[in-house]
Scaffold this motif. Structure first.
Motif, PDB file in Angstrom:
ATOM      1  N   ASP A 223       0.831  -1.213   0.000  1.00 20.35           N
ATOM      2  CA  ASP A 223       0.000   0.000   0.000  1.00 20.35           C
ATOM      3  C   ASP A 223       0.861   1.256   0.000  1.00 20.35           C
ATOM      4  N   LEU A 224       1.967   1.209   0.763  1.00 24.89           N
ATOM      5  CA  LEU A 224       2.852   2.370   0.832  1.00 24.89           C
ATOM      6  C   LEU A 224       3.471   2.666  -0.517  1.00 24.89           C
ATOM      7  N   ASP A 225       3.931   1.629  -1.201  1.00 22.00           N
ATOM      8  CA  ASP A 225       4.554   1.848  -2.509  1.00 22.00           C
ATOM      9  C   ASP A 225       3.552   2.418  -3.503  1.00 22.00           C
ATOM     10  N   LEU A 226       2.314   1.937  -3.480  1.00 19.78           N
ATOM     11  CA  LEU A 226       1.284   2.476  -4.367  1.00 19.78           C
ATOM     12  C   LEU A 226       1.021   3.946  -4.058  1.00 19.78           C
ATOM     13  N   ALA A 227       0.962   4.285  -2.751  1.00 19.44           N
ATOM     14  CA  ALA A 227       0.718   5.676  -2.361  1.00 19.44           C
ATOM     15  C   ALA A 227       1.867   6.578  -2.804  1.00 19.44           C
ATOM     16  N   LEU A 228       3.112   6.081  -2.677  1.00 10.87           N
ATOM     17  CA  LEU A 228       4.269   6.887  -3.083  1.00 10.87           C
ATOM     18  C   LEU A 228       4.316   7.031  -4.598  1.00 10.87           C
ATOM     19  N   ASN A 229       4.008   5.946  -5.308  1.00 14.60           N
ATOM     20  CA  ASN A 229       4.000   6.032  -6.770  1.00 14.60           C
ATOM     21  C   ASN A 229       2.988   7.048  -7.262  1.00 14.60           C
ATOM     22  N   ALA A 230       1.859   7.141  -6.547  1.00 12.93           N
ATOM     23  CA  ALA A 230       0.838   8.119  -6.935  1.00 12.93           C
ATOM     24  C   ALA A 230       1.348   9.542  -6.790  1.00 12.93           C
ATOM     25  N   ARG A 231       2.319   9.737  -5.922  1.00 11.04           N
ATOM     26  CA  ARG A 231       2.927  11.064  -5.726  1.00 11.04           C
ATOM     27  C   ARG A 231       4.193  11.227  -6.556  1.00 11.04           C
ATOM     28  N   GLY A 232       4.515  10.222  -7.395  1.00 16.19           N
ATOM     29  CA  GLY A 232       5.703  10.310  -8.234  1.00 16.19           C
ATOM     30  C   GLY A 232       6.987  10.005  -7.492  1.00 16.19           C
ATOM     31  N   ILE A 233       6.891   9.256  -6.403  1.00 15.84           N
ATOM     32  CA  ILE A 233       8.064   8.928  -5.574  1.00 15.84           C
ATOM     33  C   ILE A 233       8.340   7.430  -5.676  1.00 15.84           C
ATOM     34  N   SER A 234       9.604   7.078  -5.853  1.00 15.46           N
ATOM     35  CA  SER A 234      10.002   5.675  -5.939  1.00 15.46           C
ATOM     36  C   SER A 234      10.570   5.211  -4.603  1.00 15.46           C
ATOM     37  N   LEU A 235      10.248   3.964  -4.244  1.00 20.66           N
ATOM     38  CA  LEU A 235      10.753   3.357  -3.020  1.00 20.66           C
ATOM     39  C   LEU A 235      11.830   2.350  -3.397  1.00 20.66           C
ATOM     40  N   ALA A 236      13.004   2.462  -2.754  1.00 23.00           N
ATOM     41  CA  ALA A 236      14.118   1.558  -3.045  1.00 23.00           C
ATOM     42  C   ALA A 236      14.689   1.022  -1.732  1.00 23.00           C
ATOM     43  N   PHE A 237      15.364  -0.136  -1.826  1.00 23.74           N
ATOM     44  CA  PHE A 237      15.931  -0.780  -0.644  1.00 23.74           C
ATOM     45  C   PHE A 237      17.403  -1.078  -0.906  1.00 23.74           C
ATOM     46  N   ALA A 238      18.231  -0.833   0.109  1.00 27.73           N
ATOM     47  CA  ALA A 238      19.657  -1.124   0.004  1.00 27.73           C
ATOM     48  C   ALA A 238      20.084  -2.001   1.178  1.00 27.73           C
ATOM     49  N   GLU A 239      20.992  -2.943   0.907  1.00 31.16           N
ATOM     50  CA  GLU A 239      21.605  -3.799   1.934  1.00 31.16           C
ATOM     51  C   GLU A 239      20.604  -4.734   2.611  1.00 31.16           C
ATOM     52  N   MET A 240      19.505  -5.030   1.949  1.00 31.20           N
ATOM     53  CA  MET A 240      18.541  -5.982   2.521  1.00 31.20           C
ATOM     54  C   MET A 240      19.108  -7.399   2.404  1.00 31.20           C
ATOM     55  N   SER A 241      18.976  -8.178   3.448  1.00 35.17           N
ATOM     56  CA  SER A 241      19.531  -9.536   3.445  1.00 35.17           C
ATOM     57  C   SER A 241      18.789 -10.413   2.438  1.00 35.17           C
ATOM     58  N   GLU A 242      19.488 -11.456   1.986  1.00 31.88           N
ATOM     59  CA  GLU A 242      18.888 -12.354   0.998  1.00 31.88           C
ATOM     60  C   GLU A 242      17.657 -13.059   1.556  1.00 31.88           C
ATOM     61  N   ILE A 243      17.689 -13.391   2.852  1.00 31.03           N
ATOM     62  CA  ILE A 243      16.553 -14.082   3.457  1.00 31.03           C
ATOM     63  C   ILE A 243      15.307 -13.204   3.409  1.00 31.03           C
ATOM     64  N   VAL A 244      15.466 -11.925   3.737  1.00 36.39           N
ATOM     65  CA  VAL A 244      14.320 -11.018   3.713  1.00 36.39           C
ATOM     66  C   VAL A 244      13.874 -10.784   2.276  1.00 36.39           C
ATOM     67  N   GLN A 245      14.827 -10.683   1.347  1.00 33.62           N
ATOM     68  CA  GLN A 245      14.439 -10.501  -0.053  1.00 33.62           C
ATOM     69  C   GLN A 245      13.633 -11.697  -0.558  1.00 33.62           C
ATOM     70  N   GLU A 246      13.988 -12.901  -0.103  1.00 36.31           N
ATOM     71  CA  GLU A 246      13.220 -14.079  -0.491  1.00 36.31           C
ATOM     72  C   GLU A 246      11.775 -13.967   0.000  1.00 36.31           C
ATOM     73  N   LYS A 247      11.610 -13.445   1.201  1.00 36.87           N
ATOM     74  CA  LYS A 247      10.248 -13.265   1.721  1.00 36.87           C
ATOM     75  C   LYS A 247       9.499 -12.214   0.906  1.00 36.87           C
ATOM     76  N   ILE A 248      10.205 -11.165   0.519  1.00 39.21           N
ATOM     77  CA  ILE A 248       9.579 -10.123  -0.303  1.00 39.21           C
ATOM     78  C   ILE A 248       9.049 -10.733  -1.608  1.00 39.21           C
ATOM     79  N   HIS A 249       9.846 -11.583  -2.235  1.00 43.43           N
ATOM     80  CA  HIS A 249       9.412 -12.231  -3.474  1.00 43.43           C
ATOM     81  C   HIS A 249       8.270 -13.210  -3.210  1.00 43.43           C
ATOM     82  N   ARG A 250       8.335 -13.914  -2.062  1.00 45.05           N
ATOM     83  CA  ARG A 250       7.277 -14.864  -1.732  1.00 45.05           C
ATOM     84  C   ARG A 250       5.949 -14.139  -1.515  1.00 45.05           C
TER      85      ARG A 250
END
Length: 601
Positions: free
Chosen positions: A504-531
């Motif tokens: 929901d946050l990313d959709l709200a930011l995109n509506a305002r023309g703002i991009s959300l990015a992540f740096a240094e996220m662990s592989e385990i958490v990234q796997e959950k993000i994809h899941r």
């Protein structure tokens, strides 16, 4: 079998050269075990003899199942008030000693069963439920409660009360009404002074033993009994039989509740003490086996008219200082006490009860840690207030409610830190490398149009709203950023509630023309993000290995290489911290407190 019963391993690895040292240490320890066992039994509302029964059996039980080579278990001043608070309401107005012993024995069996179950289930982390600040507050409250409760006995009279306020008002009233027995007070103060003098100026001399011997001599020479001083009297001869404590089913509810609190305190004390002594000798501890060991000690005591026990730091220190090499020291102590009961039960008949009160008071003062409380106030007010809340809970509400409050406060403190983890904006400082906390370094900055935000904890249902609100607050800045980069290394987990929030946050930011990015996220958490299929909304290419890579990604998206960090931003800066030779540089000199190798960036 050797892993489950460390005593078997001791039998096969014991060295003959250890025996003289273990025997000497055991005999010296006996001089401390006897008076303390009797004193702490009375503190628990039980006959003094049960303290000796308890001491004998718990030493044997721990020698068989305990993993520590020198840890000494026995009746403990911190458990005495908890035992009394559990059994005295069940004993009734008649104060039947036999019923009190049965209740205390069942309590020991319950504590032992809980500890063994926790150990076999490998739940050693349960001992961490009491945080250090709440432990300090609980012990301070316990010290005050014990001290006030023993003052009437020190002054030679008794008070009919079962709480701190009642003990305090009863003591003051007794003194004002002239109930003080002068001879008893003189013997008690003399014993207390002797214990403190030996502790302060003659640390190698057992002050408790000196006080016991001196008070027996004084009581015998001056006929203290005729002067109104209460004496211990002749102890029952012999050894108690194996007994199953007969307890009414209606009493079990309070016994179980008390046993849970006693188990927690006993395990916390045992594991912390075992860790401290193991660290001094370069050993490690097995917390789960320690639970089994202390559980076995309690079960053994419970079957022979004993009560719950814990580890004693002072008695363990005595064993260590006198050269103890193994649990044979405890077995020697148990054997010496048994010989005392069988062949010389009248040896301590002239021991004044005010001396036992002095022993307990001296122990209670050792429980209090005022310097640590002062340090908490100076270092972290929040933890100081937690400590004071636990202190007041014990002093005003009672020992069992106090331990409950201490546990609840410790757990709430964990959740509080998870609910509101440390978060901040990060920036770069011209001429330096890495990213710095803007609260400590106001001159730290990021390229125009990008914000770097660090959230210092896992994202889950309790703090998802906090994270969202802080990011939206950054998005509403003037001028609004085009990218919000999350420094995600501290984010060790993302649950489903937080995942829905991120979508929901990313959709709200995109509506305002703002991009959300992540740096240094662990592989385990990234796997959950994809899941969680969050990459349906969050650009999969907006996950970067480093903050520098994220800013270069922003520069590429904006087609402005001027805002990208230089590629050679990997050279260590001489900071005089002795880290340059290893090629490490500070990621943050403010509050980040994390060091990373240049290759990681």
């Amino acid at each position: 079998m050797r892993q489950r019963i460390p005593g078997l391993l001791l039998l096969t690895t014991y060295e003959r050269s250890w025996l003289p040292k273990d025997v000497v240490a055991g005999l010296v320890l006996t001089a401390l075990l006897v008076p303390q066992g009797m004193a702490y039994a009375e503190l628990a509302g039980l006959p003094a003899i049960t303290g000796l029964y308890t001491t004998i059996l718990c030493l044997i039980g721990y020698a068989a199942f305990g993993p520590s080579r020198i840890l000494v278990l026995g009746p403990d001043s911190s458990l005495g008030p908890m035992i009394a608070a559990t059994i005295l309401p069940l004993v009734g107005a008649d104060g039947d000693p036999a019923k009190a012993i049965a209740l205390a024995s069942m309590l020991a069996l319950l504590v032992g069963a809980f500890a063994i179950i926790l150990g076999l289930a490998k739940l050693g982390f349960i001992a961490d439920l009491l945080s250090k600040p709440t432990q300090i507050g609980y012990m301070n409250g316990l010290a005050l409660t014990i001290l006030v409760g023993q003052l009437p006995k020190l002054f030679g009279f008794s008070v009919d009360s079962d709480d701190f306020i009642g003990d305090l008002t009863g003591f003051v009233a007794g003194v004002l009404n002239g109930e003080t027995v002068t001879a008893a007070l003189a013997i008690g103060l003399f014993s207390l002074a002797l214990i403190f003098v030996c502790s302060r100026f003659l640390p190698k001399v057992p002050g408790v033993l000196m006080a016991v011997i001196a008070s027996i001599v004084v009581a015998t020479v001056f006929d203290a009994a005729a002067r109104g001083v209460s004496l211990v009297g002749v102890l029952p001869e012999g050894f108690p039989p194996l007994t199953w404590p007969g307890v009414a089913l209606s009493d079990m509810t309070l016994l179980v509740a008390g046993a849970l609190g006693i188990t927690l305190v006993s395990l916390t004390d045992t594991i912390s003490t075992a860790s401290a002594f193991a660290a001094r000798s370069g050993d490690t501890i097995d917390a789960n086996q320690e639970m089994v060991g202390i559980g076995a000690a309690n079960v053994a005591a419970g079957f022979f008219q004993g009560f719950p026990v814990s580890t004693s730091g002072s008695r363990t220190a005595v064993a260590e200082q006198t050269g103890s090499k193994s649990q044979v020291t405890g077995l020697v102590g148990a054997g010496a006490i048994t010989l005392l009961l069988v062949f010389a039960p009248g040896l301590l008949k002239n021991l004044p009860n005010p001396t036992l009160a002095a022993v307990v008071i001296a122990a209670s003062l050792s429980l209090a840690d005022i310097p640590a409380t002062r340090r908490l106030y100076q270092q972290r007010h929040t933890e100081f207030y937690l400590s004071m809340a636990a202190f007041l809970g014990v002093a005003l509400l009672g020992v069992l409610p106090g331990i409950g409050i201490a546990v609840i406060l410790s757990i709430l403190n964990v959740f509080r830190r998870a609910w509101w983890p440390d978060d901040t904006e990060l920036g770069r400082i011209e001429g330096l490398h890495g990213y710095y906390d803007k609260r400590s370094h106001p001159d730290a900055a990021t390229p125009e149009g990008v914000v770097v935000y660090r959230f210092g904890g896992p994202l889950f249902f309790a703090n998802a709203r906090t994270f969202r609100d802080q990011v939206l607050k950054l998005a509403h800045a003037d001028p609004a950023p085009q990218w919000i980069v999350i420094a995600a290394e501290p984010i060790s987990d993302v649950d489903t509630t937080a995942a829905d929030m991120l979508e929901d946050l990313d959709l709200a930011l995109n509506a305002r023309g703002i991009s959300l990015a992540f740096a240094e996220m662990s592989e385990i958490v990234q796997e959950k993000i994809h899941r969680y299929e969050l990459t349906r909304t969050i650009d999969p290419e907006h996950f970067y290995p480093t903050l520098n890579a994220a800013l270069r990604g922003y520069a590429a998206a904006m087609d402005d290489p001027q805002v990208a960090p230089p590629v050679d931003d990997l050279v260590p800066v001489p900071l005089g911290l002795g880290l340059e030779a290893e090629g490490r540089v500070p990621q943050d000199l403010g509050r980040t407190g994390r060091w990373r190798h240049p290759r990681e960036r």
